[in-house]
Enzyme design. Structure first.
Site, PDB file in Angstrom:
ATOM      1  N   ASP A 154       0.864  -1.181   0.000  1.00  0.00           N
ATOM      2  CA  ASP A 154       0.000   0.000   0.000  1.00  0.00           C
ATOM      3  C   ASP A 154       0.898   1.228   0.000  1.00  0.00           C
ATOM      4  OD1 ASP A 154      -2.353   1.775   0.476  1.00  0.00           O
ATOM      5  OD2 ASP A 154      -3.338  -0.138   0.889  1.00  0.00           O
ATOM      6  N   HIS A 162      -2.875   3.197  -4.559  1.00  0.00           N
ATOM      7  CA  HIS A 162      -2.240   2.758  -3.305  1.00  0.00           C
ATOM      8  C   HIS A 162      -0.832   2.228  -3.580  1.00  0.00           C
ATOM      9  CE1 HIS A 162      -5.607   3.459  -0.614  1.00  0.00           C
ATOM     10  NE2 HIS A 162      -6.422   2.793  -1.393  1.00  0.00           N
ATOM     11  N   GLU A 199      -9.811   2.655  -5.228  1.00  0.00           N
ATOM     12  CA  GLU A 199      -9.435   4.029  -4.908  1.00  0.00           C
ATOM     13  C   GLU A 199      -8.231   4.530  -5.702  1.00  0.00           C
ATOM     14  OE1 GLU A 199     -11.014   4.347  -0.353  1.00  0.00           O
ATOM     15  OE2 GLU A 199      -8.978   3.588  -0.572  1.00  0.00           O
TER      16      GLU A 199
HETATM   17  C1  TNX Z   1     -10.786   1.890   2.178  1.00  0.00           C
HETATM   18  S1  TNX Z   1     -11.508  -0.865   1.272  1.00  0.00           S
HETATM   19  C2  TNX Z   1      -9.707   1.203   1.634  1.00  0.00           C
HETATM   20  C3  TNX Z   1      -8.503   1.014   2.454  1.00  0.00           C
HETATM   21  C4  TNX Z   1      -8.588   1.705   3.778  1.00  0.00           C
HETATM   22  C5  TNX Z   1      -9.964   1.527   4.378  1.00  0.00           C
HETATM   23  C6  TNX Z   1     -10.112   2.136   5.740  1.00  0.00           C
HETATM   24  C7  TNX Z   1     -10.522  -0.506   0.248  1.00  0.00           C
HETATM   25  C8  TNX Z   1     -10.562  -1.400  -0.875  1.00  0.00           C
HETATM   26  N1  TNX Z   1      -9.746   0.561   0.420  1.00  0.00           N
HETATM   27  O1  TNX Z   1      -7.376   1.458   1.724  1.00  0.00           O
HETATM   28  O2  TNX Z   1      -7.624   1.177   4.625  1.00  0.00           O
HETATM   29  O3  TNX Z   1     -10.904   2.109   3.504  1.00  0.00           O
HETATM   30  O4  TNX Z   1     -11.323   1.761   6.340  1.00  0.00           O
END
Ligand code: TNX
Length: 757
Positions: A191, A264, A328
């Protein structure tokens, strides 16, 4: 093995008669089995007992022996076809037809017959939950247990990037998963904040990407961010990965590695900046969030790098599935990047969303050519999904439904129910967590199969998984605290037939898990029995609540006069009524006259709007939905925004409050939440109008300044006016602007309370 009671055949009838008079024997098995019958009497595992297993089950025999030794202090001989008292392990696919299923019989001898080797391990774990240490051995109640899983995929995830968890902890984690019959460990290895797996071809992933300069302190919503100034990091060597995989294999747990892309990726870019659109320089992120610097989708070198990485990952991990993230990924850099724009042209893509889809499909095809299957977060649905990919539906259940309709498999990983980085309690003294409120009961009672899905598509929903994101888990202890007991609840939902689920029964069994968890070395949070409330009627000028605790043998005592509840305070039996003034409801559990646990506190705020008739246009439904009465119920929402006090508007609204009779007003206000990091934006303006007939209104105040990053208690003093009706309009802020979390999506305007004084 000695038979304590020598009449196993008579037992059934005796037992029935006995059961009618006495509490039935209820071993605290989690997950609760499909069918279990218990008899009167015990088998005993002692020095005289052998493990009877054929050579091809030697690993399972060794696994059983490893567990038995922890309790007995010695190992049992493993002998095939013995006449001694024994624990007999065997596979029989005709007797036990369901994959991972087993039949456990204890009637003097013990026999575990399974469909397959994973099923044997599940049976062994049931045996371990059944046995109790006694002088001279372990005693196991007479039982016949028929058992198999509801879902073929039962997973727990662990993020080791935001915080790193050493190998011994990972083994404890696997012990826990095995104990409760999970079959998959989703290891989130990379990440923005750190790359955690050794890749021999790219040594800078170890020397640079595995480290960040420092780590933020507190919650990411607290601005400006503060930092601890300490270099932080670490990674698993390939040798350590193999050690973990071996440990998992002994438990028949599949380990799915996740290599995040295209977003990420900041830690990877810090080591190999040429893989980003701007070529850096980059640093591994030191705080939490979603970052604009992602892998460049235009440069071929990005794909070469990822393929090389995946080659080493595939060589290590026997899992059929490789997780490639996909969540994301902001498109900011791609929009400005000549390489990405060139790629969009040559591949005839229509936009950056399709570029993401191209990215994921390209890597998916690479993995498929190597015989692997791909899993991604539900964003992989956007812009087209690669054939054969499995979707983890995290932003609600919609992704799973959509995937299933397209003929894809899906796993339920919904953030509202299965994210264990959310608070499990509303008490303000909880250690800082990501946000949101997901108590144990929510995890247990949530129905993972959405009603909106056609029954014929249900086989595509392979199962469920809990997520443990580690931004706010700096220590093993904190990770365990957030994991347990919620993961245990999830385990039961994943394994046991829906018809066997019962929350009270689960709690009864859960309370008995501490000794077994202690053996693993993990402690669970015990706040699930704490006092919670639900609102009852809101009368004009007074409130009534129900206070609850799942701890049956305790009483709740409370005060509303500001004093601390003690053993002579009033006992809550049903409804609690407040007086007409502001105050704090305080309550505490008492058992045998002794206070237990933390103090429950609920401030309430009674004003002229409290309990008034209210109608609201564009009232939302769902998680942040009505009833409108929530807006005048005397309670303000807390920082745990899904505490059921907040109304989240996604449009302009108009609320009309009828005070019932003419009242004098000198101050108006509202409590609202400004949490841009959660897509929750304040209203542009609230306007207050008054009327004496409900038709002709005059404006008396505008509230348009909500500077607090959090709960704004906005108030405005007005020259004294008389009115029976008050109209409040709220102007919605619209779409979230570029550069902010959730850019392009609709903001949620969170209001919990209108105040009229
Ligand atoms: C969303 S869930 C994310 C993570 C974060 C999390 C915190 C997802 C696929 N991505 O990168 O750690 O929320 O709750």
């Amino acid at each position: 093995m000695k038979k304590l009671i020598v009449l196993p055949f008579l037992m059934a009838t005796i037992c029935q008669a006995y059961a009618q008079q006495q509490e039935p024997v209820q071993p605290a098995l989690i997950p609760v089995p499909v069918k279990a019958q218990y008899g009167q009497g015990y088998s005993v595992i002692s020095k005289q007992t052998a493990i009877d297993a054929p050579g091809e089950l030697k690993y399972e025999a060794a696994f059983l022996n490893g567990l038995a030794r922890q309790y007995l202090g010695y190992a049992l001989p493993v002998i095939a076809h013995t006449n001694r008292y024994s624990i007999k392990l065997s596979i029989d696919t005709l007797l036990v037809r369901e994959p991972e299923g087993y039949l456990l019989e204890s009637n003097g001898n013990i026999r575990i017959t399974a469909h397959d080797r994973p099923g044997l391990v599940h049976g062994i774990q049931t045996l371990r939950q059944l046995w109790a240490v006694q002088k001279g051995g372990l005693r196991v109640p007479f039982a016949t247990i028929v058992d198999h899983p509801r879902f073929p995929y039962r997973g727990m995830h662990l993020d080791v990037s935001r915080h790193f968890f050493p190998v011994p902890f990972i083994k404890q984690y696997l012990d826990l998963l095995s104990l409760y019959k999970f079959n998959t460990f989703h290891w989130h290895l990379t990440d923005d904040q750190g790359w955690r797996i050794e890749i021999k071809k790219y040594p800078k992933l170890q020397s640079i990407a595995a480290w960040r300069e420092e780590t933020m302190i507190g919650h990411k919503k607290e601005l400006p961010h503060r930092f601890d100034g300490k270099r932080y990091g670490g990674y698993y060597t390939q040798e350590q990965v193999k050690e973990v995989l071996q440990y998992a294999a002994e438990r028949h747990i599949t380990v799915i590695p996740e290599i995040e892309m295209p977003g990420h990726a900041q830690a990877a870019l810090s080591a190999y900046p040429e893989l980003g659109c701007t070529s850096g320089p980059y640093k591994a992120a030191t705080f939490w969030g979603v970052f604009d610097d992602v892998f460049c989708a235009g440069k071929d070198s990005t794909f070469t790098f990822l393929q090389d990485v995946l080659d080493e990952v595939i060589a290590l991990f026997p899992s059929q599935f490789i997780h490639i993230g996909g969540d994301e990924c902001p498109k900011t850099r791609w929009r400005a990047c000549p390489h990405c724009q060139q790629r969009i042209q040559t591949e005839k893509l229509s936009n950056e969303e399709e570029l993401q889809s191209y990215f994921m499909q390209r890597v998916t095809k690479y993995l498929q050519a190597k015989g692997k299957s791909v899993i991604g977060w539900d964003e992989i649905l956007e812009g087209g999904l690669a054939k054969g990919a499995t979707v983890m539906s995290w932003r609600g259940t919609g992704g799973a439904v959509e995937a299933a309709r397209m003929g894809h498999d899906a796993i339920m990983t919904t953030e509202d129910d299965y994210y264990f980085d959310h608070y499990q309690s509303l008490y303000p003294s909880e250690p800082v967590a990501a946000g949101g409120y997901t108590p144990l009961k929510e995890v247990y009672t949530y129905q993972p199969l959405p009603d909106s899905i056609e029954p014929s598509l249900l086989p595509h929903i392979k199962g469920i998984q809990g997520q443990l994101w580690s931004e706010y888990l700096p220590t093993n202890e904190q990770a365990a605290y957030m994991l347990l007991p919620r993961a245990i609840a999830l385990a039961e939902v994943a394994w046991s037939p829906a018809a066997n689920l019962n929350y009270d029964g689960f709690l009864y069994r859960l309370r008995k898990q501490s000794p077994i968890l202690k053996r693993i070395g993990l402690a669970m949070a015990s706040n699930f029995d704490e006092i919670t409330y639900t609102t009852d009627k809101v009368l004009r000028g007074s409130l009534s609540f129900h206070l609850h605790s799942s701890l049956r043998e305790a009483v709740i005592r409370y005060t509303s006069d500001g004093s601390l509840p003690d053993k002579s305070s009033r006992v809550c039996s049903g409804l609690v009524q407040t007086g007409g003034r502001n105050g704090v409801l305080r309550a505490r559990l008492f058992r045998n006259g002794m206070p237990m646990g933390r103090m429950f506190e609920l401030p309430y705020y009674i004003n002229k709007a409290t309990g008034a008739d209210i109608t609201v246009t564009n009232l939302p439904s769902g998680k942040y939905g009505g009833p409108a009465l929530k807006l005048v119920n005397g309670l303000s929402g807390s920082h745990r925004f899904n505490d059921s006090q907040w109304v989240g508007f996604t449009n302009n609204f108009e609320a009309v409050i009828d005070l019932g009779s003419e009242q004098t007003l000198t101050r108006v206000g509202a409590n609202l939440l400004n949490y841009a990091w959660q897509r929750m934006w304040p209203t542009v303006a609230l306007e207050f109008y008054i009327s004496d007939n409900g038709t002709n209104y005059t404006k008396i105040a505008t509230l348009d300044n909500f500077p607090v990053n959090g709960i704004n208690q906005a108030r405005k003093t007005v020259p004294a006016v008389k009115a029976r009706y008050v109209k409040i309009t709220g102007l919605h802020p619209g779409t979230i602007p570029a550069g902010k979390y959730g850019a392009g999506s609709t903001a949620t305007m969170m209001i919990s309370e209108f105040i009229l004084e």
